[in-house]
Design an enzyme around this catalytic site. Structure first.
Site, short mmCIF file in Angstrom:
data_model
loop_
_atom_site.label_atom_id
_atom_site.label_comp_id
_atom_site.label_asym_id
_atom_site.label_seq_id
_atom_site.Cartn_x
_atom_site.Cartn_y
_atom_site.Cartn_z
N GLU A 43 1.88 72.48 40.52
CA GLU A 43 2.49 71.16 40.35
C GLU A 43 2.14 70.66 38.95
O GLU A 43 0.96 70.62 38.58
CB GLU A 43 1.93 70.22 41.41
CG GLU A 43 2.08 68.74 41.12
CD GLU A 43 1.13 67.88 41.94
OE1 GLU A 43 0.83 66.75 41.50
OE2 GLU A 43 0.67 68.32 43.02
N LYS A 131 0.74 64.80 51.78
CA LYS A 131 -0.45 64.96 50.95
C LYS A 131 -1.45 63.88 51.34
O LYS A 131 -1.26 62.70 51.02
CB LYS A 131 -0.07 64.83 49.46
CG LYS A 131 -1.24 64.93 48.51
CD LYS A 131 -0.79 64.72 47.08
CE LYS A 131 -0.93 63.29 46.63
NZ LYS A 131 -0.75 63.14 45.16
#
Length: 210
Positions: A43, A131
């Site tokens: 990411e 998340k």
């Protein structure tokens, strides 16, 4: 890659590298180091200047089996920008307008949340996975507690996860762990890429038996 396949790859790869760098050149350099070391789920945070450019360049350079997404997506405009850069997924710090826009665009969303209510809300708006951030606030035991009412919720542990606790989160039910500064160190701002490769190897070894 469809959403079901991406979820399976999250579970298989288990480590999401979070890259924050001082520019796109350094971000791509870190991606090269990590991919060579065996971490292929990455990411690029939009706190990186030129983060979307880094994603586009990495997407041109690496095979589709290397999964590259965008992090810290807050606004709808950011979601549009990273979708245009061909980000394979979007990660947000919370249930942001950028999260909603990512779902509208059909980009897989890993949505930031902390409490059970937030986790359910994130899944309800269309998040592929949640998340749990900052994970270190409650630690691995929190994931065991969440498993009772939410046994099927795909959860990622992000925020303060280190080489010692990463296996503990996986054993407690996290699908994968997100690793930022404990993995990247100073590699994103000119630090040693060789040392980054060494840290990557240690993390992969630590989770291999989790």
């Amino acid at each position: 890659m469809n959403h079901v396949e991406l979820l399976a790859e999250l579970s298989r790869r288990r480590v999401l590298a979070i890259i924050r760098a001082d520019g796109p050149d350094r971000a791509v350099e870190c991606i090269r180091t990590l991919v060579t070391a065996g971490i292929t789920l990455l990411e690029v945070s939009l706190t990186t200047p030129g983060g979307a450019e880094a994603i586009a360049r990495a997407r041109d350079e690496f095979d589709p089996s290397v999964l590259i997404g965008a992090g810290t997506v807050v606004t709808p405009a950011q979601a549009d920008e990273v979708a245009a850069a061909r980000a394979g997924f979007v990660v947000t710090p919370a249930i942001t307008r950028g999260a909603v826009r990512s779902v509208e665009l059909g980009v897989p969303l890993f949505c930031g949340a902390l409490t059970p209510t937030e986790i359910v809300t994130a899944l309800d708006i269309g998040a592929l996975a949640v998340k749990v951030f900052p994970a270190k606030l409650h630690g691995p035991g929190y994931f065991r507690e969440l498993r009772a009412p939410l046994p099927d919720a795909p959860l990622l542990a992000v925020g303060g996860v280190d080489v010692t606790t990463a296996p503990q989160y996986l054993q407690a039910g996290a699908l994968a762990v997100g690793l930022g500064s404990p993995l990247l160190g100073d590699a994103g701002t000119g630090g040693s890429q060789t040392e980054l490769a060494g840290r990557a190897a240690r993390f992969l070894e630590a989770i291999s038996n989790a």
